[in-house]
Design a protein around this motif. Structure first.
Motif, PDB file in Angstrom:
ATOM      1  N   PHE A  96      33.038  -9.138  44.376  1.00 43.13           N
ATOM      2  CA  PHE A  96      33.843  -9.324  42.906  1.00 43.13           C
ATOM      3  C   PHE A  96      34.750  -9.692  42.530  1.00 43.13           C
ATOM      4  O   PHE A  96      35.521  -9.070  43.330  1.00 43.13           O
ATOM      5  CB  PHE A  96      33.072  -8.044  42.296  1.00 43.13           C
ATOM      6  CG  PHE A  96      31.406  -7.752  41.509  1.00 43.13           C
ATOM      7  CD1 PHE A  96      31.338  -9.104  41.850  1.00 43.13           C
ATOM      8  CD2 PHE A  96      30.798  -6.660  42.236  1.00 43.13           C
ATOM      9  CE1 PHE A  96      29.388  -8.756  41.435  1.00 43.13           C
ATOM     10  CE2 PHE A  96      29.187  -6.268  41.712  1.00 43.13           C
ATOM     11  CZ  PHE A  96      28.870  -6.741  41.491  1.00 43.13           C
ATOM     12  N   THR A 146      26.371  -1.151  41.363  1.00 44.00           N
ATOM     13  CA  THR A 146      27.337  -2.817  41.861  1.00 44.00           C
ATOM     14  C   THR A 146      27.487  -3.205  43.023  1.00 44.00           C
ATOM     15  O   THR A 146      28.489  -4.022  43.593  1.00 44.00           O
ATOM     16  CB  THR A 146      26.709  -3.770  40.735  1.00 44.00           C
ATOM     17  OG1 THR A 146      27.417  -3.163  40.016  1.00 44.00           O
ATOM     18  CG2 THR A 146      25.125  -4.093  39.781  1.00 44.00           C
ATOM     19  N   GLY A 147      29.465  -2.319  43.251  1.00 45.18           N
ATOM     20  CA  GLY A 147      30.626  -2.812  43.928  1.00 45.18           C
ATOM     21  C   GLY A 147      30.986  -1.664  43.749  1.00 45.18           C
ATOM     22  O   GLY A 147      31.652  -0.349  42.753  1.00 45.18           O
ATOM     23  N   ALA A 152      36.202  -5.782  44.208  1.00 46.08           N
ATOM     24  CA  ALA A 152      35.692  -5.475  44.286  1.00 46.08           C
ATOM     25  C   ALA A 152      34.748  -5.531  45.676  1.00 46.08           C
ATOM     26  O   ALA A 152      34.168  -6.879  45.461  1.00 46.08           O
ATOM     27  CB  ALA A 152      34.623  -4.332  43.233  1.00 46.08           C
ATOM     28  N   ARG A 190      30.315  -6.148  46.794  1.00 43.66           N
ATOM     29  CA  ARG A 190      29.336  -5.894  46.729  1.00 43.66           C
ATOM     30  C   ARG A 190      28.254  -5.164  46.867  1.00 43.66           C
ATOM     31  O   ARG A 190      28.093  -5.028  48.219  1.00 43.66           O
ATOM     32  CB  ARG A 190      28.426  -7.001  45.991  1.00 43.66           C
ATOM     33  CG  ARG A 190      29.430  -7.901  45.270  1.00 43.66           C
ATOM     34  CD  ARG A 190      28.283  -9.180  45.630  1.00 43.66           C
ATOM     35  NE  ARG A 190      27.252  -9.704  44.962  1.00 43.66           N
ATOM     36  CZ  ARG A 190      26.057 -10.327  45.658  1.00 43.66           C
ATOM     37  NH1 ARG A 190      26.476 -10.814  46.024  1.00 43.66           N
ATOM     38  NH2 ARG A 190      24.793  -9.891  45.162  1.00 43.66           N
TER      39      ARG A 190
END
Length: 206
Positions: free
Chosen positions: A136, A167-168, A187, A189
């Motif tokens: 991300f 999510t991350g 980030a 994932r």
């Protein structure tokens, strides 16, 4: 969310994924030193939890430009029941670009102000186009600081119908300018790494 402390004064952020497991950035626990998980008791006093075991992602490479920079930290004792484990994202197909996400961490509030660290802060960010599908890039639409020193290992959350989903995991800021804070956070994932995460947690009995 919890703080990950190293014996050389390093501080990162982590997220509870099981009563005895915290997920954080791989570089936060990549040395040979001792680590502990810190949190505040209900009355306001700090508590340290001893670490039993650390598992870094097999594709984590310290100092590499491209690295799956996440790790799982197993505690010797379960965390208090008020720390509910977060739901892990399993949607590997949706890259999330353009969506709104929430990031959080215990890092600095201002560039160069080490005394401003240690308080949990959060921000709503947008998922930006990225270079690699397992990562991300997250930024603020109106500019400003998205990440500072100490936020590494912190969560990226989406807020859905059934609550927050992890999510991350944040691993750093974009740009090698030597500054402690930056406008774009990077980030890993969670969804593409679920196979590894689930295997380690199963080995640890969670």
């Amino acid at each position: 969310k919890r703080q990950v402390l190293g014996n050389r004064g390093s501080v990162c952020t982590g997220t509870v994924v099981a009563p005895t497991i915290v997920i954080t950035a791989g570089h936060c626990v990549s040395g040979s030193g001792q680590y502990a998980i810190a949190y505040m008791e209900v009355g306001g006093s700090p508590t340290l939890q001893e670490v039993r075991q650390i598992s870094r992602h097999p594709e984590f490479k310290a100092g590499a430009r491209v690295s799956i920079d996440i790790a799982l930290v197993r505690l010797k004792m379960p965390l208090p029941k008020r720390f509910a484990p977060v739901t892990l994202d399993d949607n590997a197909e949706d890259d999330g670009v353009g969506s709104r996400q929430t990031i959080a961490g215990f890092g600095l509030a201002r560039e160069g102000d080490d005394a401003s660290a240690g308080t949990l802060r959060s921000a709503s960010v947008t998922v930006l186009p990225r270079y690699y599908p397992r990562f991300f890039r997250l930024g603020l639409t109106d500019g400003g600081v998205a990440i500072c020193k100490g936020d590494s290992g912190g969560p990226v959350f989406s807020d859905g119908l059934f609550g927050l989903t992890l999510t991350g995991v944040i691993y750093g800021k974009e740009g090698g300018d030597g500054r402690q804070c930056g406008a774009t956070a990077q980030a890993i994932r969670i969804a593409p790494q679920r196979g590894w995460i689930d295997r380690v947690m199963a080995q640890w009995g969670n």
